[in-house]
Design a protein around this motif. Sequence first.
Motif, PDB file in Angstrom:
ATOM      1  N   SER A   1      41.849  35.398  31.929  1.00 19.25           N
ATOM      2  CA  SER A   1      40.714  35.984  31.222  1.00 19.25           C
ATOM      3  C   SER A   1      39.379  35.500  31.769  1.00 19.25           C
ATOM      4  CB  SER A   1      40.809  35.626  29.729  1.00 19.25           C
ATOM      5  OG  SER A   1      40.827  34.212  29.562  1.00 19.25           O
ATOM      6  N   SER A   2      39.405  34.810  32.918  1.00 20.09           N
ATOM      7  CA  SER A   2      38.181  34.215  33.449  1.00 20.09           C
ATOM      8  C   SER A   2      37.276  35.228  34.129  1.00 20.09           C
ATOM      9  CB  SER A   2      38.543  33.114  34.454  1.00 20.09           C
ATOM     10  OG  SER A   2      39.205  33.680  35.583  1.00 20.09           O
ATOM     11  N   GLY A   3      37.823  36.396  34.444  1.00 19.62           N
ATOM     12  CA  GLY A   3      37.044  37.383  35.188  1.00 19.62           C
ATOM     13  C   GLY A   3      37.123  37.175  36.689  1.00 19.62           C
ATOM     14  N   ARG A   4      37.756  36.095  37.120  1.00 21.66           N
ATOM     15  CA  ARG A   4      37.923  35.845  38.548  1.00 21.66           C
ATOM     16  C   ARG A   4      39.105  36.638  39.078  1.00 21.66           C
ATOM     17  NH1 ARG A   4      37.465  29.274  37.956  1.00 21.66           N
ATOM     18  NH2 ARG A   4      35.251  29.185  37.363  1.00 21.66           N
ATOM     19  N   HIS A   5      39.173  36.723  40.399  1.00 21.14           N
ATOM     20  CA  HIS A   5      40.246  37.484  41.029  1.00 21.14           C
ATOM     21  C   HIS A   5      40.979  36.643  42.065  1.00 21.14           C
ATOM     22  CE1 HIS A   5      38.120  40.880  39.233  1.00 21.14           C
ATOM     23  NE2 HIS A   5      39.215  41.590  39.443  1.00 21.14           N
TER      24      HIS A   5
ATOM     25  N   ALA B   1      35.970  34.408  51.564  1.00 18.78           N
ATOM     26  CA  ALA B   1      36.336  32.996  51.655  1.00 18.78           C
ATOM     27  C   ALA B   1      36.402  32.372  50.262  1.00 18.78           C
ATOM     28  CB  ALA B   1      35.315  32.251  52.509  1.00 18.78           C
ATOM     29  N   GLY B   2      37.271  31.374  50.126  1.00 19.09           N
ATOM     30  CA  GLY B   2      37.304  30.587  48.903  1.00 19.09           C
ATOM     31  C   GLY B   2      37.995  31.218  47.725  1.00 19.09           C
ATOM     32  N   VAL B   3      38.938  32.150  47.960  1.00 21.26           N
ATOM     33  CA  VAL B   3      39.663  32.767  46.849  1.00 21.26           C
ATOM     34  C   VAL B   3      41.168  32.569  47.033  1.00 21.26           C
ATOM     35  CG1 VAL B   3      37.878  34.487  46.410  1.00 21.26           C
ATOM     36  CG2 VAL B   3      39.754  35.020  47.965  1.00 21.26           C
ATOM     37  N   PRO B   4      41.929  32.482  45.929  1.00 21.15           N
ATOM     38  CA  PRO B   4      43.382  32.307  46.026  1.00 21.15           C
ATOM     39  C   PRO B   4      44.072  33.553  46.561  1.00 21.15           C
ATOM     40  CG  PRO B   4      42.558  31.594  43.883  1.00 21.15           C
ATOM     41  CD  PRO B   4      41.451  32.345  44.544  1.00 21.15           C
ATOM     42  N   VAL B   5      45.135  33.332  47.328  1.00 24.46           N
ATOM     43  CA  VAL B   5      45.989  34.405  47.836  1.00 24.46           C
ATOM     44  C   VAL B   5      47.426  34.074  47.426  1.00 24.46           C
ATOM     45  CG1 VAL B   5      46.895  35.584  49.872  1.00 24.46           C
ATOM     46  CG2 VAL B   5      44.474  34.912  49.788  1.00 24.46           C
ATOM     47  N   LEU B   6      48.042  34.963  46.675  1.00 26.69           N
ATOM     48  CA  LEU B   6      49.399  34.773  46.170  1.00 26.69           C
ATOM     49  C   LEU B   6      50.349  35.688  46.937  1.00 26.69           C
ATOM     50  CD1 LEU B   6      48.500  34.886  42.370  1.00 26.69           C
ATOM     51  CD2 LEU B   6      48.625  32.869  43.849  1.00 26.69           C
TER      52      LEU B   6
ATOM     53  N   SER C   1      53.013  50.407  47.515  1.00 29.75           N
ATOM     54  CA  SER C   1      52.781  51.758  48.025  1.00 29.75           C
ATOM     55  C   SER C   1      51.306  52.136  47.955  1.00 29.75           C
ATOM     56  CB  SER C   1      53.622  52.775  47.243  1.00 29.75           C
ATOM     57  OG  SER C   1      53.219  52.810  45.883  1.00 29.75           O
ATOM     58  N   GLU C   2      50.610  51.563  46.985  1.00 28.88           N
ATOM     59  CA  GLU C   2      49.174  51.818  46.867  1.00 28.88           C
ATOM     60  C   GLU C   2      48.405  51.039  47.923  1.00 28.88           C
ATOM     61  OE1 GLU C   2      45.653  50.814  43.667  1.00 28.88           O
ATOM     62  OE2 GLU C   2      47.661  51.274  42.919  1.00 28.88           O
ATOM     63  N   CYS C   3      48.711  49.754  48.044  1.00 28.22           N
ATOM     64  CA  CYS C   3      48.098  48.894  49.052  1.00 28.22           C
ATOM     65  C   CYS C   3      48.863  47.571  49.051  1.00 28.22           C
ATOM     66  CB  CYS C   3      46.619  48.647  48.757  1.00 28.22           C
ATOM     67  SG  CYS C   3      45.783  47.683  50.034  1.00 28.22           S
ATOM     68  N   PRO C   4      49.322  47.089  50.212  1.00 24.56           N
ATOM     69  CA  PRO C   4      50.157  45.889  50.241  1.00 24.56           C
ATOM     70  C   PRO C   4      49.416  44.588  49.946  1.00 24.56           C
ATOM     71  CG  PRO C   4      49.712  46.636  52.466  1.00 24.56           C
ATOM     72  CD  PRO C   4      49.179  47.697  51.548  1.00 24.56           C
ATOM     73  N   VAL C   5      48.086  44.632  49.867  1.00 22.51           N
ATOM     74  CA  VAL C   5      47.284  43.463  49.512  1.00 22.51           C
ATOM     75  C   VAL C   5      46.210  43.922  48.537  1.00 22.51           C
ATOM     76  CG1 VAL C   5      45.844  41.559  50.324  1.00 22.51           C
ATOM     77  CG2 VAL C   5      47.674  42.445  51.785  1.00 22.51           C
ATOM     78  N   GLN C   6      46.246  43.402  47.304  1.00 21.90           N
ATOM     79  CA  GLN C   6      45.323  43.878  46.267  1.00 21.90           C
ATOM     80  C   GLN C   6      44.707  42.726  45.495  1.00 21.90           C
ATOM     81  OE1 GLN C   6      46.532  46.965  43.570  1.00 21.90           O
ATOM     82  NE2 GLN C   6      48.110  47.727  44.963  1.00 21.90           N
ATOM     83  N   ALA C   7      43.492  42.942  45.026  1.00 23.21           N
ATOM     84  CA  ALA C   7      42.850  41.998  44.118  1.00 23.21           C
ATOM     85  C   ALA C   7      43.456  42.173  42.730  1.00 23.21           C
ATOM     86  CB  ALA C   7      41.343  42.234  44.065  1.00 23.21           C
TER      87      ALA C   7
END
Length: 392
Positions: free
Chosen positions: A34-38, A298-303, A23-29
């Motif tokens: 604990s790596s700090g990555r998203h 580019a270059g980031v995981p999408v779940l 409801s907030e946003c259908p695609v979110q970071a």
Amino acid sequence: MNDASKDSQPVRDPYPAYAAMRSECPVQAVASGSSGRHSYLVTGYAEARQALSDARLSKDTAAFFAGKDSKRQLHPAVAHTMLASDPPQHTRLRKLVTGAFTSGAVTGLRPFITGLTDELLDRWPADGPVDLVADLAVPLPVMVICEMLGVPEGDRSQVQHWSAELFAAGEPARGDAASYAVAEYMTGLIASKRSRPGDSLLDRLIAAHDGQDRLSEEELVSLAVLLLVAGHETTTNFLGNAALALLQHPTELERLRSNPEAIPQALDELLRFDAPVSTSTFRFTTEAITLGGTDIPAGVPVLVALGAANRDPRRFPAPDRLDLDRDATGHLSFGHGIHRCVGAPLAKAEAHTALRAVLNRFPNIRLAVPAERLEWRPTRLIRGLDSLPVLL
């Protein structure tokens, strides 16, 4: 969301959290450990379908992790399966295995599935209690896929143990060790079948070719491991989740018991209601894209949260209600696009046979413990019960 394994509530019922995020946003970071990555989590239905079929989202994990310091030490046959590949490699491999899972091929397996189901249920005591997961949902699909692959009966319980270890949440060393054990086992089984050919699916894969293109040894082992693991993990959770949903909705359960011909249609709604795979396997962006109004570099995981997408009210009205009259075709529990689960017809055949037999034999089946006391497997990828105690 990333601490689900530490908090039992999101594992037991992730759907309120999914709904809030969608409801907030259908695609979110979302934070990746604990790596700090998203990574980016997709919870909307339309956005999930787009992500699952977008060629700009790659499944080539070898390319993504090349040069990166990975903490995992999975066997290559497990780390780099057909699921972790893109066309044309994926197209070639999938073509060689698809024929084993057509509706016609599955129809030929139904007598074996029925006989095995009856054999398992014959062992149940008249009144219970029985663990429906351990005593049906686990052994049925394990034995079916092992039968298809030609795994000797004496090895099947060990094979199932290795498969369960691969998904041990929070203990990567156990999964890594299991990956080597099962890959080495399948390597030995392939060698054995080469010296004494039979007519199993694994024998056909050894002989399979597309023109002059045969499977390499590494591809053979990888496909065998994938079929073994994927061939029963999803179905085990599908059976357990479906049985629980029906036990919690006795009116719907009674409708199916009195009209078993409705079970095939009901399977899609049961899959939609509580997907056996909560989050799809790894994808990453090969270029910057916009998905659901969110810009993803580019270059980031999408779940892709398949369970969340299946409860998007924009696609399925009143999505938190189990409605066996609903047309739930189009659910994403088996994925979508070129990576849609090749074993979906087999999973449905096993679930159909098992549910029909249980409802016919045990009209008074009910939960042996309150639903809130049931334990769920603490993993974000697979959604399934550790056990499902029932009285008969």
